[in-house]
Design an enzyme around this catalytic site. Structure first.
Site, PDB file in Angstrom:
ATOM      1  N   HIS B 466       1.024  -1.104  -0.133  1.00 36.48           N
ATOM      2  CA  HIS B 466      -0.206   0.464  -0.326  1.00 36.48           C
ATOM      3  C   HIS B 466       0.774   1.198  -0.117  1.00 36.48           C
ATOM      4  O   HIS B 466       0.727   1.892   1.291  1.00 36.48           O
ATOM      5  CB  HIS B 466      -1.088   0.233   1.103  1.00 36.48           C
ATOM      6  CG  HIS B 466      -1.605  -1.295   1.721  1.00 36.48           C
ATOM      7  ND1 HIS B 466      -2.592  -1.998   2.302  1.00 36.48           N
ATOM      8  CD2 HIS B 466      -2.347  -2.036   0.361  1.00 36.48           C
ATOM      9  CE1 HIS B 466      -3.039  -2.723   2.441  1.00 36.48           C
ATOM     10  NE2 HIS B 466      -2.525  -3.783   1.305  1.00 36.48           N
ATOM     11  N   ILE B 467       1.484   1.640  -1.041  1.00 35.62           N
ATOM     12  CA  ILE B 467       1.655   2.885  -1.624  1.00 35.62           C
ATOM     13  C   ILE B 467       1.205   4.294  -1.116  1.00 35.62           C
ATOM     14  O   ILE B 467       0.773   4.548  -1.923  1.00 35.62           O
ATOM     15  CB  ILE B 467       3.114   3.111  -2.857  1.00 35.62           C
ATOM     16  CG1 ILE B 467       3.541   1.394  -3.182  1.00 35.62           C
ATOM     17  CG2 ILE B 467       4.038   3.794  -2.518  1.00 35.62           C
ATOM     18  CD1 ILE B 467       3.396   1.436  -4.483  1.00 35.62           C
TER      19      ILE B 467
END
Lengths: 185, 529
Positions: B466-467
């Site tokens: 989950h950047i």
């Protein structure tokens, strides 16, 4: 869900040629001798050895060919080790795998070979894979070799209760209920 | 003099964010071009790749990985310099990484957006929940999200929360037996279970069938019940937009008045093409976008491009329960325990999400048993026994923005197109370490209630893919990359459609928020181009 099972009526010429092309180190048509371990193992002996190790009367010959190819690619000495293992199991008349611990206590050097073969059939791959690397075409990143998927034996014990991932047997929301065997599980 | 453009809007990246922005613009009659570095391949090929792969646990493995469009798992593509090996599983093909995302589609709650004001840590969002709310609804509609119209998604077990102006387009799927039993036994001790809203339709929706429990959301849904970004890439083409594959953008060109004038892409045959547009949307994920901006020396007057990299870095727990629960029936995840999504404790430690993983566990079990030398009839017996009782928690934490956690273009390595690869520096901090200590004490309680036998309760930090934060959103151009519209402070015709804009990570999967922002960007641009 059905494995690519072929008639168990012996190996086809095409299959043997295919194996020969992949693994030149494996001799074809020559049986290992119990008293004199060979450095090779025939496809038929590997199939029978596999059947003994995983406790199945029938195994898919195509899958056996992939397992033998993969295991040999990863360890050129594998055919010799497998041949010696099969020879020892037969020479000592080991009845079935419930006696494996006693057998491997007598032959500790054969334990790893046995587990390697069982693993290929159960897990559907051999070698070790890198979970964080993806090969580009023609550029392997590890020595993982595909053996089988739907035919991987690890799914057999639960096949009535859970799916082989990517296949489906139920309709939307079937998962609300437990498997019918729940009281016995 | 009349200026001619190749398109009204050019979008870099064909994933869920880029394709949703493109579709919204195309259906309003704007000319749009999506540029995608990878290929466009049909689902069945990916499914076949998966089934014949020896790397079933590697979610990138069934996907294309060409030297000119390397996936994040291409060896050496991401070089790490920090204490944690940051390696999210990002894809390069039409549809992007939502091909293997498990489709969790949470809304952030209002308090997530006021982290600094309420709890004195991290940053606030420059946009309120109320502003974003209608776009969340449109994103949920586009994706065919199913969810509960009665649960308190803050985890505090009040009424419906956060507020909604539209119901979920699809009701929740049935609870798995596994979920029902864990909820029934853990809830009395105060563990609050929630259904996870998800873009895995359970009834026909937008040409997609209802989920039938193939249990393979990651790495590929074989039937397309789970949403992937290629849906709106296709819709974009039907609405008159254009998708160009094998087009890796390597340069963004500045023009007069600090506007972006053009993008330059390179093909696998090293042909170069320059395309102009009135406006540009970068939608190539939270690592590729800052890399491209830094390579092009644009949008970085704040020096924040590539910095503040956040993920929901997590830990895991596996144990055997004392009763058969039969995980693996249905989708791969369905919800979990959300008590610690929000609360005053966020002054001290990270928010915590305990997600229940529902993957057919046979491979993990068989690998374990074989490594222990279990063979013969006992092997089959133990596989069944353990598969029935396997419980798997995937726990995630809220990360704070740390400027030294960053992604930069490599100065020493290049891909096959001569484009720099990436260098990432990522360290965890006390905020999530304290959160993890709390989570581990909760693990112990959970195991105790279930009379469990621990398989693994000390996994170390894990990637969650989950950047966030790398093109951080704010209300001050001195310390943020984009404003509340996702518009570059430095170039007013440049927008970023990515989870990378998220300034406070909360603890929920961020993709729906990126798509909501992408639809809002399209609304803004509809009036401007």
């Amino acid at each position: 869900m059905r494995a690519n099972r072929v008639a168990a009526s012996g190996l086809t010429r095409r299959f043997l040629l295919k194996c020969a092309a992949v693994i030149p180190a494996v001799s074809l048509g020559r049986r290992a001798f119990a008293a004199q371990p060979s450095t090779d193992i025939s496809s038929q002996d590997f199939l029978q050895l596999s059947q003994f190790l995983v406790g199945r009367a029938h195994l898919d010959e195509i899958v056996a060919g992939r397992a033998l190819s993969g295991l040999t690619l990863n360890d050129p000495n594998f055919p010799g080790k497998a041949s010696a293992l099969w020879a020892a199991l037969r020479a000592e008349n080991v009845a079935d795998m419930t006696h494996f611990d006693e057998f491997s206590a007598r032959h500790p050097e054969m334990r790893a070979t046995s587990i390697t073969i069982i693993s290929a059939w159960y897990l559907g791959y051999c070698g070790k894979y890198d979970g964080h690397a993806v090969p580009a075409v023609g550029h392997p990143v590890d020595n993982a070799q595909y053996v089988a998927y739907a035919a991987a034996l690890m799914y057999a014990p639960t096949i009535d209760a859970t799916v082989i991932p990517s296949y489906s047997r139920g309709r939307t929301n079937y998962w609300f209920y437990p498997p019918k065997t729940i009281a016995r599980d | 003099m009349t200026q001619h453009y190749d398109a009204d809007v050019i979008i870099v990246g064909s994933g869920a964010s880029g394709s949703n922005a493109a579709f919204e613009l195309a259906r309003k009659g704007k000319s749009v071009i999506i540029l995608e570095s990878g290929v466009w391949i049909p689902r069945w090929k990916i499914v076949e790749n998966f089934r014949s792969s020896p790397r079933k646990g590697n979610h990138n493995d069934p996907y294309p990985n060409q030297p000119w469009a390397p996936s994040s798992f291409s060896p050496g593509y991401i070089e790490n310099t920090g204490s944690f090996e940051y390696l999210p599983g990002m894809l390069r093909l039409v549809g992007g990484t939502t091909w293997h995302w498990a489709a969790a589609t949470w809304r952030y709650i209002p308090n997530d957006m006021k982290l600094k004001t309420l709890y004195g840590v991290g940053r606030d969002w420059p946009v309120s929940y109320d502003t974003l709310e209608p776009y969340y609804g449109r994103a949920e509609y586009n994706l065919g999200v199913c969810g509960s119209d009665s649960e308190d998604q803050s985890g505090q077990m009040g009424g419906l929360f956060p507020p909604r102006s539209t119901p979920y387009p699809i009701p929740p799927e049935a609870e798995t037996y596994y979920f029902q039993r864990l909820k029934a036994r853990l809830s009395p001790s105060g563990f609050n279970f929630l259904h996870e809203p998800n873009a895995r339709t359970n009834q026909p929706w937008d040409g997609r069938p209802g989920c039938s429990g193939n249990n393979n959301c990651m790495p590929v849904c074989p039937i397309g019940a789970m949403y992937s970004g290629d849906v709106h890439a296709r819709h974009t083409e039907k609405a008159g937009g254009k998708v160009i594959t094998d087009a890796t953008v390597f340069k963004i060109e500045k023009g007069e008045g600090n506007k972006i004038a053009a993008v330059h892409y390179r093909t696998s045959k090293h042909e170069e093409v320059r395309l102009t547009a009135r406006a540009f949307i970068l939608a190539a994920n939270g690592l590729e976008i800052p890399k491209l901006m830094l390579m092009s020396d644009i949008g970085n007057s704040s020096d924040q491009v590539g910095r503040n990299l956040m993920d929901h870095t997590g830990i895991g727990l596996q144990f055997l329960a004392d009763e058969p629960l039969w995980p693996g029936r249905g989708q791969v995840q369905q919800g979990g325990i959300f008590n610690w999504r929000d609360g005053a404790f966020r002054r001290e430690h990270a928010a915590i999400k305990h997600a229940l993983t529902n993957i057919v566990p046979n491979r993990a079990i068989a690998e374990r048993l074989l490594s222990q030398g279990v063979v013969g009839p006992e092997l089959d017996r133990q596989i069944r026994h353990m598969a029935a009782r396997w419980v798997d928690f995937s726990t995630t934490f809220e990360m704070l923005p740390i400027p030294t956690n960053r992604i930069q273009p490599s100065t020493t390595r290049r891909d096959a197109l001569g484009i720099p690869t990436m260098v990432v520096n990522y360290d965890t901090d006390d905020y999530i370490a304290k959160g993890a200590a709390v989570a581990r004490s909760q693990f112990a309680e959970i195991v105790k209630i279930m009379n469990g036998t621990v398989i693994e309760d000390n996994t170390g930090w894990q990637n969650r893919d989950h950047i966030m934060g790398t093109t951080i959103m704010g209300d001050d151009p001195k310390d943020s990359v984009v404003n509340h519209e996702c518009r570059s402070w430095d170039h007013d015709n440049l927008f970023l459609a990515t989870t990378g804009v998220i300034p406070a990570s909360g603890v929920v999967n961020p993709t729906l928020t990126a798509i909501a922002f992408a639809i809002r960007i399209a609304d803004i641009l509809e009036k401007e181009v």
